[in-house]
Design a protein around this motif. Structure first.
Motif, short mmCIF file in Angstrom:
data_model
loop_
_atom_site.label_atom_id
_atom_site.label_comp_id
_atom_site.label_asym_id
_atom_site.label_seq_id
_atom_site.Cartn_x
_atom_site.Cartn_y
_atom_site.Cartn_z
N MET A 117 47.59 37.02 15.27
CA MET A 117 47.20 37.46 16.60
C MET A 117 45.82 36.90 16.95
N SER A 118 45.62 36.56 18.22
CA SER A 118 44.32 36.04 18.64
C SER A 118 43.86 36.75 19.90
N LEU A 119 42.60 37.16 19.88
CA LEU A 119 42.01 37.88 21.00
C LEU A 119 41.68 36.90 22.13
N ARG A 120 42.00 37.26 23.35
CA ARG A 120 41.68 36.40 24.49
C ARG A 120 40.19 36.50 24.82
N PRO A 121 39.51 35.36 24.97
CA PRO A 121 38.11 35.41 25.40
C PRO A 121 38.00 35.79 26.87
N THR A 122 36.88 36.38 27.21
CA THR A 122 36.58 36.69 28.61
C THR A 122 35.91 35.48 29.25
N LEU A 123 36.60 34.83 30.17
CA LEU A 123 36.04 33.64 30.82
C LEU A 123 35.04 33.99 31.90
N GLU A 124 35.30 35.10 32.61
CA GLU A 124 34.47 35.44 33.75
C GLU A 124 34.72 36.88 34.17
N THR A 125 33.67 37.54 34.62
CA THR A 125 33.82 38.82 35.30
C THR A 125 33.10 38.71 36.64
N ARG A 126 33.71 39.28 37.68
CA ARG A 126 33.07 39.26 38.99
C ARG A 126 33.58 40.40 39.85
N GLN A 127 32.74 40.79 40.79
CA GLN A 127 33.11 41.85 41.73
C GLN A 127 33.95 41.27 42.86
N ALA A 128 34.92 42.06 43.33
CA ALA A 128 35.67 41.67 44.51
C ALA A 128 34.74 41.63 45.72
N THR A 129 35.02 40.72 46.66
CA THR A 129 34.13 40.47 47.79
C THR A 129 34.64 41.14 49.06
N PRO A 130 33.76 41.87 49.77
CA PRO A 130 34.19 42.47 51.06
C PRO A 130 34.68 41.38 52.01
N THR A 131 35.83 41.61 52.64
CA THR A 131 36.47 40.63 53.50
C THR A 131 37.13 41.34 54.67
N LEU B 120 36.98 42.13 38.58
CA LEU B 120 37.98 41.19 38.09
C LEU B 120 37.52 40.61 36.77
N ILE B 121 38.45 40.50 35.80
CA ILE B 121 38.16 39.86 34.52
C ILE B 121 39.19 38.75 34.31
N ARG B 122 38.73 37.52 34.14
CA ARG B 122 39.63 36.40 33.81
C ARG B 122 39.57 36.16 32.31
N PHE B 123 40.75 36.04 31.72
CA PHE B 123 40.84 35.82 30.28
C PHE B 123 41.27 34.40 29.95
N GLY B 124 40.81 33.91 28.82
CA GLY B 124 41.25 32.63 28.30
C GLY B 124 42.53 32.78 27.50
N ASN B 125 42.83 31.78 26.66
CA ASN B 125 44.07 31.79 25.90
C ASN B 125 44.01 32.76 24.73
N GLY B 126 45.16 33.27 24.37
CA GLY B 126 45.29 34.22 23.28
C GLY B 126 46.48 35.11 23.54
N ASP B 127 46.75 36.04 22.62
CA ASP B 127 47.93 36.88 22.82
C ASP B 127 47.63 38.37 22.83
N GLU B 128 46.35 38.76 22.96
CA GLU B 128 46.04 40.17 23.12
C GLU B 128 44.66 40.35 23.73
N ILE B 129 44.48 41.49 24.40
CA ILE B 129 43.16 41.91 24.85
C ILE B 129 42.90 43.29 24.25
N SER B 130 41.62 43.57 23.99
CA SER B 130 41.26 44.83 23.39
C SER B 130 40.12 45.46 24.19
N LEU B 131 40.17 46.78 24.30
CA LEU B 131 39.14 47.48 25.08
C LEU B 131 38.88 48.86 24.48
N HIS B 132 37.74 49.41 24.89
CA HIS B 132 37.37 50.78 24.51
C HIS B 132 37.03 51.51 25.80
N ALA B 133 37.83 52.53 26.14
CA ALA B 133 37.64 53.24 27.41
C ALA B 133 36.35 54.05 27.41
#
Length: 303
Positions: A1-15, A240-253
């Motif tokens: 198993m490989s963890l997906r890297p976080t490529l970018e985080t950004r806030q949604a833009t008012p539109t 928004l969080i964009r992930f790179g390649n891998g087969d799992e994401i992990s988080l702590h609420a």
């Protein structure tokens, strides 16, 4: 198993869209290869009716599919083929625009005047851009939900997860669209097909997403507390969080838990010619579509 890297985080833009609807756009109308096969993602969440009640009057679509997921309030819709209906809280609609359709969506608030929903645009491959339009309307009660022993809840909007399968099917991008709630303090790992382009959209609570920049194997709570791994703290304020390649994401609420959408799909990897609600492969195809809009031949009879 490989963890997906976080490529970018950004806030949604008012539109501002439609006839004056205030919304937040997580992505769209920029680099279409970035989120391929997805083109656009909007969060329309408003407390005041005047911020959304003018809606999205008649407009064209061609070459894409749209999914609308309503959390609060309702959306009345209609089209040039005579289809019409209302999406209520929890309901989902997947519309395949295909060769072309005129469409309108008019949101209405709940008893407190509030409205909340999401719309995602998926691209169609060139071989399907001129397919017949169709709808898939699914009531909220038909959306399957998987509940884990730790209280984690996963609504399977599209696709299959934890043995639950959505009734929405036949989508070109073969997407997986999950609405996930993780309770306070719970550590969770979610598996995703390695070859899918993946993003998360946090809209309630907060969580620490583990970054694969430092491989960790299984994440332990004491590691999070001691900051022994690279994590991203994300509030639920439309992140928004964009992930790179891998087969799992992990988080702590976080202390209030976290609710987010986890969406993935197989890239189409084709040229994109895009203007407004019409998405084709070439500029010539795009110009043809707008020529048909002008001369009244955009909507074609069914085969």
């Amino acid at each position: 198993m490989s963890l997906r890297p976080t490529l970018e985080t950004r806030q949604a833009t008012p539109t501002l869209e439609g006839a004056g609807v205030k919304l937040h756009r997580a992505f769209g109308f920029q680099d279409p290869s970035e989120m391929d096969p997805f083109l656009l993602f909007d969060d329309f969440r408003n407390e005041l009716p005047e911020d959304f009640e003018k809606g999205f009057p008649w407009h064209p679509h061609r070459g894409i599919e749209t999914i609308t997921y309503v959390l609060s309030g309702s959306v009345e819709h209609g089209d040039s083929l005579g289809n019409k209906g209302t999406l209520g809280a929890g309901d989902v609609q997947w519309m395949t625009a295909g060769r072309g359709i005129m469409h309108q969506e008019m949101p209405q608030g709940n008893r407190n005047g509030q409205m909340h929903g999401f719309q995602l645009w998926g691209n169609l491959p060139g071989s399907l851009k001129m397919t017949d339009p169709r709808y898939q309307d699914v009531a909220g009660k038909e959306i399957p939900e998987a509940i884990d022993d730790d209280g984690t809840r996963v609504k399977v909007i599209v696709g299959e997860y934890w043995g639950k399968k959505s009734p929405v099917d036949g989508i070109a991008a073969d997407p997986q669209y999950l609405d996930i709630y993780v309770p306070p303090g719970v550590q969770k790992t979610f598996k995703i097909d390695t070859y899918r382009r993946t993003f998360a959209y946090v809209f309630e609570g907060a969580a620490a997403f583990v970054d694969a920049a430092k491989p960790t194997g299984v994440l332990l709570e004491k590691e999070v507390a001691g900051q022994e791994v690279n994590i991203r703290d994300l509030s639920g304020n439309r992140t928004l969080i964009r992930f790179g390649n891998g087969d799992e994401i992990s988080l702590h609420a976080g202390a209030e838990g976290v609710r987010f959408l986890l969406i993935s799909g197989a890239p189409i990897d084709e040229p994109v010619a895009w203007h407004g609600p019409i998405v084709m492969n070439t500029r010539e195809e795009l110009m043809q579509a707008f020529s048909e809009l002008r001369n009244g031949t955009f909507i074609k009879p069914a085969h």
